[in-house]
Enzyme design. Structure first.
Site, short mmCIF file in Angstrom:
data_model
loop_
_atom_site.label_atom_id
_atom_site.label_comp_id
_atom_site.label_asym_id
_atom_site.label_seq_id
_atom_site.Cartn_x
_atom_site.Cartn_y
_atom_site.Cartn_z
N HIS A 190 0.82 -1.21 0.00
CA HIS A 190 0.00 0.00 0.00
C HIS A 190 0.85 1.26 0.00
O HIS A 190 0.43 2.30 -0.49
CB HIS A 190 -1.02 -0.05 1.13
CG HIS A 190 -2.14 -0.97 0.79
ND1 HIS A 190 -2.12 -2.30 1.13
CD2 HIS A 190 -3.27 -0.78 0.04
CE1 HIS A 190 -3.22 -2.88 0.64
NE2 HIS A 190 -3.92 -1.99 -0.02
N CYS A 218 -9.86 -3.14 -10.56
CA CYS A 218 -9.38 -1.94 -9.87
C CYS A 218 -8.00 -2.16 -9.24
O CYS A 218 -7.47 -1.29 -8.59
CB CYS A 218 -10.38 -1.47 -8.81
SG CYS A 218 -10.59 -2.66 -7.48
N GLU A 232 -11.12 -10.77 -4.95
CA GLU A 232 -9.68 -10.66 -4.70
C GLU A 232 -9.13 -11.86 -3.93
O GLU A 232 -7.98 -11.88 -3.53
CB GLU A 232 -9.35 -9.35 -4.00
CG GLU A 232 -10.16 -9.04 -2.77
CD GLU A 232 -9.86 -7.65 -2.20
OE1 GLU A 232 -8.87 -7.03 -2.61
OE2 GLU A 232 -10.63 -7.21 -1.34
N ASP A 246 -4.56 -8.22 -4.51
CA ASP A 246 -4.73 -9.31 -3.55
C ASP A 246 -4.94 -10.64 -4.23
O ASP A 246 -4.51 -11.68 -3.73
CB ASP A 246 -5.90 -9.01 -2.60
CG ASP A 246 -5.45 -8.10 -1.47
OD1 ASP A 246 -4.38 -8.35 -0.91
OD2 ASP A 246 -6.17 -7.12 -1.19
C1 PEP Z 1 -6.60 -5.08 -4.82
O1 PEP Z 1 -6.41 -5.91 -3.93
O2 PEP Z 1 -6.31 -5.26 -6.01
C2 PEP Z 1 -7.19 -3.76 -4.49
C3 PEP Z 1 -7.55 -2.93 -5.44
O3 PEP Z 1 -7.32 -3.43 -3.19
P1 PEP Z 1 -6.10 -3.04 -2.24
O4 PEP Z 1 -4.89 -2.80 -3.12
O5 PEP Z 1 -6.50 -1.82 -1.50
O6 PEP Z 1 -5.95 -4.23 -1.37
MG MG Z 2 -7.32 -5.70 -2.03
#
Ligand code: PEP
Ligand code: MG
Length: 578
Positions: free
Chosen positions: A192, A509, A438, A462
């Site tokens: 993140h 996403c 995910e 994920d």
């Molecule tokens: C993902 O897991 O691809 C996602 C968009 O969520 P995050 O990166 O916040 O876990």
């Molecule tokens: Mg995620």
């Protein structure tokens, strides 16, 4: 002497600037540049704090019990000496005067410089004095707290942040500052921290092992965010080459701006939606400026970070969601409910034990945590629902895998609606609820989702982590983080196919959606809704404008049928030419 370090590229571009090393403790203080006219006032603030600490130490010494060990008095004496030491006081003042650092920044910066020397000293006694200096600085920082003026986000144009690691919440604080780039020792491509760095749109490399130990304060460095390379103290010819490449890239970016207002469609005329991923409501502005047709992912957990004592109240959340919806002016805003845990701990919850679990990524994260805290979850759901009266809002639930979790979540949404009805508060009665896909289990049990929910969004970050069983934030296994692994591609293709067959809208996403090298592959798999950081939007759009869906069919089928690396590479090569 020049040297080069290698890490993981996370945000494209080239940054050239002076290293600004951040010690972990330094992240806890404000960083801002003081206006020239305020420099003497800033120094006076420092003097007042030094005086306060001196009085504090004097009082401590005077109050020592008669039978206190003599070391205690000596120890306070050492601290008083440190407090008056030119290396601490004078040098800090020089930093305020010459670099215009605010006092807290200058002091933690000087602490870092001093303690570095101590680490190199062989004498153990002297090395231990490091802790004394840290304690004195800590006292001065405490004395300064409460009397700080509002940070002025000045220009840090020339600086490249170098740190061992930066927590996502700390990275967030860099929004609004204008650093040139980021380098960290730890981290993976979709940690993140890397995601927030990417959202800042500046070059960054993570997992650059030992960077913070080998790079010194003020070293001239080049960060090549395309290749994850950091060049320290570059030779003039190398500097010249990178400066040239930097200007070429700036030219490319300017050219891309021309695409901003053109509709996003393939050569054959298929319309594609490009949505933005945002972390804070204000990011919606950048999303609009980049030409996004909505927000595909609002990671609300960032609103919850940096809240030391408690989670934000319903009204505060409501205002934030409403602001994003209003900024987007009728375009869809997909608000994901809180996804904390793993590499996104919350200050206000530390000590609850959830982040100390042996495998936090497999633990009480995202919807699992929300369902274990129904009151907190209801508060968030009410805030989102109330905001839905002011725009086009959808609710997105992270990390679902079980039918009961979906049902419990939908029950809680119904409960939140009932509570708002009772309170006479409005919301969009047709609000859509969707799930992140995910977890591989979710991708393999899609009917469970398609029956119950209005839309899906594939979280590839994920999905890759859990499919390949590697921690996305761990640079030790970063080379195994492979978006093109056949298993990952099969899961994505299957999800897109099944959702399409059921007539349920589906987007991607995760970071794959913002990677222009994967645009054709995703298009060819049938994706029509991409959600990414605004900084990636135009380069992905450029790929879409150059693609013809029919021509992608065969090479994409070949990619999906390839289980050997050579076959896969060959098929990807054909796809790039299609
Ligand atoms: C993902 O897991 O691809 C996602 C968009 O969520 P995050 O990166 O916040 O876990
Ligand atoms: Mg995620």
């Amino acid at each position: 002497m020049p040297f080069t370090l290698h890490g993981i590229p996370v945000s494209r571009g080239i940054a050239i600037g002076r290293a600004y090393l951040i010690a972990p403790a330094a992240l806890d203080v404000d960083h801002y540049l003081v206006e020239l006219s305020q420099i003497e006032a800033e120094i006076e603030r420092f003097r007042v704090a030094l005086k306060l600490v001196e009085q504090e130490l004097d009082t401590l010494r005077a109050d020592l019990a008669a039978d206190a060990p003599s070391e205690m008095g000596a120890f306070i004496g050492v601290h008083l000496m440190i407090l008056n030491d030119v290396m601490l006081v004078q040098e800090t003042m020089d930093l305020i005067r010459t670099r215009r650092f605010n006092v807290e920044w200058a002091l933690t910066e000087q602490l870092e410089r001093l303690t570095r020397h101590f680490d190199e000293v062989e004498d153990e006694y002297l090395r231990e004095r490091k802790a004394d200096i840290e304690q004195v600085v800590e006292r001065v920082l405490k004395a300064l707290a409460g009397a700080s003026p509002t940070p002025l986000h000045g220009s840090c144009d020339e600086m490249i942040v170098v740190a061992h690691d930066i927590a996502p919440a700390d990275m967030l604080q860099f929004k609004g500052q204008t650093f040139q780039g980021f380098v960290t020792d730890l981290g993976g491509r979709t940690s993140h921290t890397a995601i927030v760095a990417r959202s800042l749109g500046i070059p960054a490399a993570v997992g650059v092992q030992q960077a913070s130990a080998l790079i010194r304060q003020d070293d001239l460095i080049i960060v090549d965010g395309d290749h994850g390379v950091v060049i320290v103290d570059p030779a003039p010819i190398v500097l010249e080459e990178y400066t040239y490449r930097q200007s070429e890239m700036a030219l490319e970016r300017r050219k891309l701006q021309r695409l901003k207002f053109s509709p996003t469609q393939t050569l054959c005329g298929s319309r594609i939606q490009l949505y933005a991923n945002i972390e804070l409501p204000e990011d919606a502005q950048a999303a609009l400026e980049a030409g996004a047709t909505g927000v595909g992912l609002f990671r609300t957990e960032f609103l919850f970070m940096n809240h030391k004592d408690q989670l934000p109240e319903e009204d505060e959340q409501f205002e934030a969601y409403k602001r994003a919806a209003e900024l987007m002016n009728g375009l869809p805003v997909t608000i994901r409910t809180i996804d904390v845990g793993a590499d996104k701990p919350l200050d206000s919850l530390s000590g609850d034990g959830y982040e100390t679990a042996a495998n936090p990524a497999l633990g009480l994260r995202a919807i699992r945590w929300s369902l274990s805290e129904p009151q907190m979850f209801l508060t968030q759901l009410r805030a989102i629902l109330r905001a839905s009266a002011f725009g086009n809002i959808k609710i997105l639930i992270p990390m679902l895998a079980h039918a009961q979790q979906i049902d419990q979540t939908l029950d809680l949404i119904r409960e939140a609606r009932r509570q708002l009805d009772d309170a006479g508060l409005g919301y969009d009665p047709n609000i859509q609820v969707g799930a992140m896909i995910e977890i591989p289990a979710a991708a393999l049990a899609l009917p469970m989702f398609l029956r119950r929910l209005d839309f899906l969004s594939i979280g590839t970050n994920d999905l890759i982590q859990y499919t390949l069983a590697i921690d996305r934030a761990d640079n030790a296994v970063a080379d195994l983080y492979d978006p093109l692994h056949p298993a990952v591609l099969q899961l994505i293709a299957h999800t897109l196919r099944e959702a399409k067959r059921a007539g349920v809208p589906v987007s991607v996403c995760g970071e794959m959606a913002g990677d222009p090298q994967l645009t054709r592959l995703l298009l060819g798999m049938g994706l029509t809704e991409f959600s990414m950081h605004p900084s990636q939007l135009l380069v992905v759009k450029q790929e879409i404008l150059r693609s013809q869906l029919k021509a992608l069919e065969k090479p994409v089928a070949d990619v999906l049928a390839a289980y050997e690396p050579e076959e896969l590479q060959a098929a990807l090569g054909r796809l790039a030419q299609a």
